[in-house]
Write an enzyme that holds these catalytic residues in place. Sequence first.
Site, short mmCIF file in Angstrom:
data_model
loop_
_atom_site.label_atom_id
_atom_site.label_comp_id
_atom_site.label_asym_id
_atom_site.label_seq_id
_atom_site.Cartn_x
_atom_site.Cartn_y
_atom_site.Cartn_z
N ARG A 71 -7.58 -0.66 -6.89
CA ARG A 71 -7.89 0.48 -6.00
C ARG A 71 -8.00 1.74 -6.88
O ARG A 71 -7.16 1.93 -7.76
CB ARG A 71 -6.79 0.67 -4.95
CG ARG A 71 -6.71 -0.46 -3.93
CD ARG A 71 -5.76 -0.12 -2.79
NE ARG A 71 -6.36 0.78 -1.84
CZ ARG A 71 -5.68 1.38 -0.85
NH1 ARG A 71 -4.38 1.18 -0.72
NH2 ARG A 71 -6.30 2.18 0.00
N ARG A 79 0.86 -1.19 0.00
CA ARG A 79 0.00 0.00 0.00
C ARG A 79 0.89 1.24 0.00
O ARG A 79 2.10 1.16 0.16
CB ARG A 79 -1.03 -0.01 1.13
CG ARG A 79 -0.68 -0.64 2.43
CD ARG A 79 0.29 0.09 3.32
NE ARG A 79 -0.02 1.51 3.40
CZ ARG A 79 0.89 2.44 3.58
NH1 ARG A 79 2.19 2.13 3.71
NH2 ARG A 79 0.57 3.72 3.65
N ALA A 111 0.76 5.04 -2.37
CA ALA A 111 0.62 5.26 -3.81
C ALA A 111 1.81 4.78 -4.66
O ALA A 111 1.64 3.98 -5.60
CB ALA A 111 0.32 6.73 -4.06
N ASN A 167 -5.54 12.40 -0.01
CA ASN A 167 -4.68 11.58 0.86
C ASN A 167 -5.56 10.85 1.87
O ASN A 167 -6.79 11.01 1.88
CB ASN A 167 -3.62 12.44 1.56
CG ASN A 167 -2.55 11.59 2.22
OD1 ASN A 167 -2.05 10.62 1.61
ND2 ASN A 167 -2.19 11.88 3.45
N LYS A 168 -4.96 10.03 2.66
CA LYS A 168 -5.67 9.19 3.63
C LYS A 168 -6.74 9.96 4.41
O LYS A 168 -6.49 11.10 4.81
CB LYS A 168 -4.63 8.58 4.59
CG LYS A 168 -5.15 7.71 5.69
CD LYS A 168 -6.07 6.60 5.21
CE LYS A 168 -5.42 5.69 4.18
NZ LYS A 168 -6.41 4.78 3.51
N ASP A 199 -2.05 10.57 -2.48
CA ASP A 199 -2.39 9.54 -3.47
C ASP A 199 -2.64 10.14 -4.84
O ASP A 199 -2.58 9.44 -5.85
CB ASP A 199 -3.62 8.76 -3.00
CG ASP A 199 -3.24 7.90 -1.82
OD1 ASP A 199 -3.23 8.43 -0.69
OD2 ASP A 199 -2.90 6.73 -2.05
O1 MRU Z 1 -4.68 3.16 2.09
P1 MRU Z 1 -3.20 3.38 2.02
O2 MRU Z 1 -2.48 2.87 3.20
O3 MRU Z 1 -2.64 2.90 0.71
O4 MRU Z 1 -3.07 4.98 2.01
C1 MRU Z 1 -1.78 5.52 1.87
C2 MRU Z 1 -1.75 7.01 1.95
O5 MRU Z 1 -2.77 7.66 2.05
C3 MRU Z 1 -0.41 7.66 1.79
O6 MRU Z 1 -0.34 8.85 2.52
C4 MRU Z 1 -0.16 7.99 0.30
O7 MRU Z 1 -0.41 6.87 -0.50
C5 MRU Z 1 1.20 8.47 0.06
S1 MRU Z 1 2.37 7.17 0.22
C6 MRU Z 1 3.90 7.76 -0.14
#
Ligand code: MRU
Length: 358
Positions: free
Chosen positions: A98, A55, A57, A256-257, A246
């Site tokens: 995803r 996981r 991005a 983002n998350k 992301d």
């Molecule tokens: O659901 P995830 O764990 O894949 O979410 C990840 C994030 O939101 C990260 O902050 C984002 O992908 C940047 S990773 C360098």
Amino acid sequence: MSDISLTAFNLPRSIQWSAGELYLLDQTLLPHEMVMEKQLTIEQVWQSILQLKVRGAPAIGVAAAYGLCIGIKNHIELELNDFKNLVHEKATYLDSARPTAVNLNWAMMRMTNHMERIDASTPSLLYDALVEEAELIHAEDRSLCLGMGKTGASLIKDGVGIMTHCNAGGLATSELGTATAPMYVAQSLGKKFKVFANETRPLLQGARLTAWELQKSGIDVTLITDNMAAHMMATGNIDMVIVGTDRVVANGDVANKIGTLGVAILAKYYDIPFYVACPSSTIDMSTAHGKEIPIEERSSEEITTVMGKNIAPENIQTRSPAFDVTPNELVTGLITETEIIRAPYVQNLKKFFKGKKK
Ligand code: MRU
């Protein structure tokens, strides 16, 4: 400054490719177990992405590029055109795992565009060329991380407190991470600073992954729950926020998350700079506005359970958006591999890509 890498910080790599075999660090088992899981089929890679075994991005993009190679390698006896159609079909399949992180779509487009561009005369030669392209995407991701580290480290002043959300670390990429890269570089320069990692409900990437990797690397990290963010800012513990992303779109809006938007609004209220670390591979210039970004909805079990234990009444209604969109006016700057991009984002993102091949 000499180039630094994850191994210098005692950290594992989330993706390994050797002799045509793909291994992914199963991040759902962290911080308790470190298991590299061999990926035997493209369906397994698709599941690994969906289940968040891999996981973040950039890591999803790299894993999918190799996953595509796994999905096509046993089909090189096909006619060339049939083989090319199969590559497109498998790339579309992996892209469906995803929706929000643009790196997945970006990596699949890059693989299929490469296939269409080169003049390979047999499926076997085409397969070799696609493996090389996947390796190139992987190697580029490593240097993008180092670039963001060097660009962003200048923002980290001695003695600051930095808040981060989710995991945009080495685990989410092929090297130093995105949001964490400036921290690793600042650490290697001997700067003193503290990181506050938000635990990041519902899946706790902040607690399980960021707190783990920063602690393991020797960075001063403090874990807090998401609802402590405002208090930490109000009491003067936080001087800057750095998160990953992301997808950044053409007007500078940032997906983002889930929870990142709340952190950005708080940072604005308390006049704390809010930076987003993003490699060029995460910038989507074909989408104009953040409201067009597809937001992944995940299963209700991720809300009603914590680490497999039920915490809510049976049959409760839930919503589980995995990401939110922070409007560009809350973003102080985008830390890229070569520069910090600031507002006005529409003009400055265009300028950034001028001359770069996307
Ligand atoms: O659901 P995830 O764990 O894949 O979410 C990840 C994030 O939101 C990260 O902050 C984002 O992908 C940047 S990773 C360098």
